[in-house]
Design an enzyme around this catalytic site. Structure first.
Site, mmCIF file in Angstrom:
data_model
loop_
_atom_site.group_PDB
_atom_site.id
_atom_site.type_symbol
_atom_site.label_atom_id
_atom_site.label_comp_id
_atom_site.label_asym_id
_atom_site.label_seq_id
_atom_site.Cartn_x
_atom_site.Cartn_y
_atom_site.Cartn_z
ATOM 1 C CG LEU B 12 20.044 76.457 32.677
ATOM 2 C CD1 LEU B 12 19.716 75.859 33.679
ATOM 3 C CD2 LEU B 12 20.797 77.984 32.239
ATOM 4 C CB CYS B 13 25.895 76.504 30.477
ATOM 5 S SG CYS B 13 27.658 75.467 30.265
ATOM 6 N N PRO B 14 26.112 72.808 28.466
ATOM 7 C CG PRO B 14 26.400 70.962 28.250
ATOM 8 C CD PRO B 14 25.527 72.095 28.744
#
Ligand code: SF4
Lengths: 347, 80
Positions: B12-14
């Site tokens: 998942l981001c980041p």
């Protein structure tokens, strides 16, 4: 000609850090941003996972704010190093499991390391005296500067004129007169400055920048520690706490049940590492099992999952269990009624 | 020039950006990276990261929930 000074700005993605970087950049200093990834950052995770609200662009607000300011941004993974900060904060916790003061000190000490390794001259943060109850009280700011080791290389441009001059001010690397004197909880001065710089679409600072300030999240983390008998965590644990419905019907296992398609897709990525359940006779969500199943637990878990499937009113629902050895087993169960799901199971 | 492939599926981001950043730090200018992600946020974040660091986003491909982005390393002297 004096050489251009370089500053590293802690960029959280909120307005204050963005303004602080901009104020210093406007004075001709070369500014680059740094953002720390602890694993608990709010950063769009649940939004990225859940389908709801997908029409809004999912962007990392730290990256986005760096781009607005016109600076580079370096995102640093500190997941492992952050553990002792969360597990044993010297200065204690805030309202929930947020060790804000220790966290600030740690992040500034990491920024200092980065500053020295990359031959920058000073550090910028968006702190404002009195803005946050725990970590931004006036008597706390010198503690942060001292214990992080940054001392007077730490400049807070938004409230600098309320504080003793720092090295960059004394040396004339920045003009103190052009720094600000914000204090207190009001957001109006920041909003006016944002307007002045033409920043219109910025992340609204809420209670904090991470999930540790969230009551529900903190309860789930506390439950995880209690169930394992030790205060520790892996990256998967803390990611999964952000997703799905968590039910603990027995002390030795819990179910993580997807609430919608996006969560289902996300949880599907963990099927190799966790035993899991799916309903096969009726459409229904995926459930991961965290812990171990003992005698009778498989049926209990299957009955709970059936309750959240489209077969909840059916007489029997077929549930497939894939265990730790990746062996499959079919279970025919009667779905639980709403009353049978004990409120205390919900974490 | 050889293309390096990065698997950032289920991150998942980041994290996809962090992986890309670490890889870029080890490569010379004009090297190419192919990064495969499942977090739709990568569609915003990787191009933004490339813009601010002076790397070129060559192409983006989306298929069955997987995003593939091709990046050419610029000459920005970016530390990791
Ligand atoms: S809210 Fe979270 S990230 Fe922000 S200072 Fe507190 S503990 Fe650190």
């Amino acid at each position: 000609m004096s050489h251009q000074r370089r500053a590293v700005a802690l960029i959280s993605g909120g307005l204050d850090s963005m303004l602080a970087a901009k104020v210093v950049k406007e004075q001709g200093v070369q500014v680059e941003g740094i953002n720390f990834f602890t694993g608990f950052c709010v950063e769009g995770h649940t939004h990225a996972i859940r389908r709801k609200g997908r029409e809004r662009p999912k962007r990392n607000s730290a990256l986005w704010s760096a781009e607005q300011v016109g600076i580079k941004l370096h995102i640093i993974d500190i997941v492992e190093e952050y553990k002792p900060i969360l597990l044993n904060p010297q200065h204690g916790y805030g309202q929930h499991l947020n060790p804000c003061l220790d966290c600030k000190i740690f992040m500034i000490s990491k920024a200092l390391e980065w500053m020295e390794a990359n031959r920058f001259d000073f550090i910028i943060t968006g702190e404002v005296i009195g803005q946050r109850p725990m970590s931004q009280r006036k008597n706390v700011l010198p503690v942060v500067a001292r214990q992080s080791g940054a001392e007077d290389r730490l400049l807070r441009p938004l409230c600098a004129r309320n504080l003793p001059p720092t090295l960059p001010e004394r040396e004339g690397w920045v003009n103190r007169e052009q720094l600000l004197a914000f204090s207190g909880r009001s957001r109006k001065p920041q909003m006016a400055l944002a307007q002045h710089y033409g920043f219109s679409d910025y992340a609204q600072p809420a209670g904090g920048c991470c999930f540790l300030t969230d009551r529900r999240y903190a309860e789930k983390l506390t439950d995880l520690w209690a169930s394992r008998g030790e205060r520790d965590y892996q990256m998967d644990d803390i990611m999964l706490l952000k997703v799905g419905r968590h039910l603990r019907p027995r002390p030795h296992f819990k179910l993580i049940i997807a609430r919608e398609e996006g969560e289902g897709n996300f949880l599907a990525g963990y099927r190799r590492s966790y035993p899991h359940l799916t309903t096969t006779s009726h459409p229904g969500p995926l459930a991961l099992i965290d812990g171990s199943l003992q005698q009778g637990d498989a049926e209990l878990a299957a009955r709970i999952l059936a309750r959240y499937s489209q077969g909840r009113e059916a007489e029997r629902v077929t549930v497939e269990l894939v265990d730790h050895q990746r062996e499959k087993r079919q279970l025919e169960v009667v779905p639980m009624t709403a009353n049978e799901i004990a409120p205390e199971w919900q974490i | 020039m050889k293309t390096v492939t990065l698997n950032a599926r289920h991150l998942l981001c980041p994290l996809p950006v962090i992986r890309l950043q670490q890889q870029v730090a080890e490569l010379a200018a004009e090297s190419r990276i192919e990064i495969i992600c499942t977090d739709p946020g990568a569609l915003q974040d990787i191009p933004a990261w490339c813009r601010i660091h002076g790397h070129r986003l060559l192409a983006v491909h989306e298929e069955e929930g997987e995003l593939t982005l091709w990046v050419e390393v610029g000459n920005s002297g970016t530390p990791a």
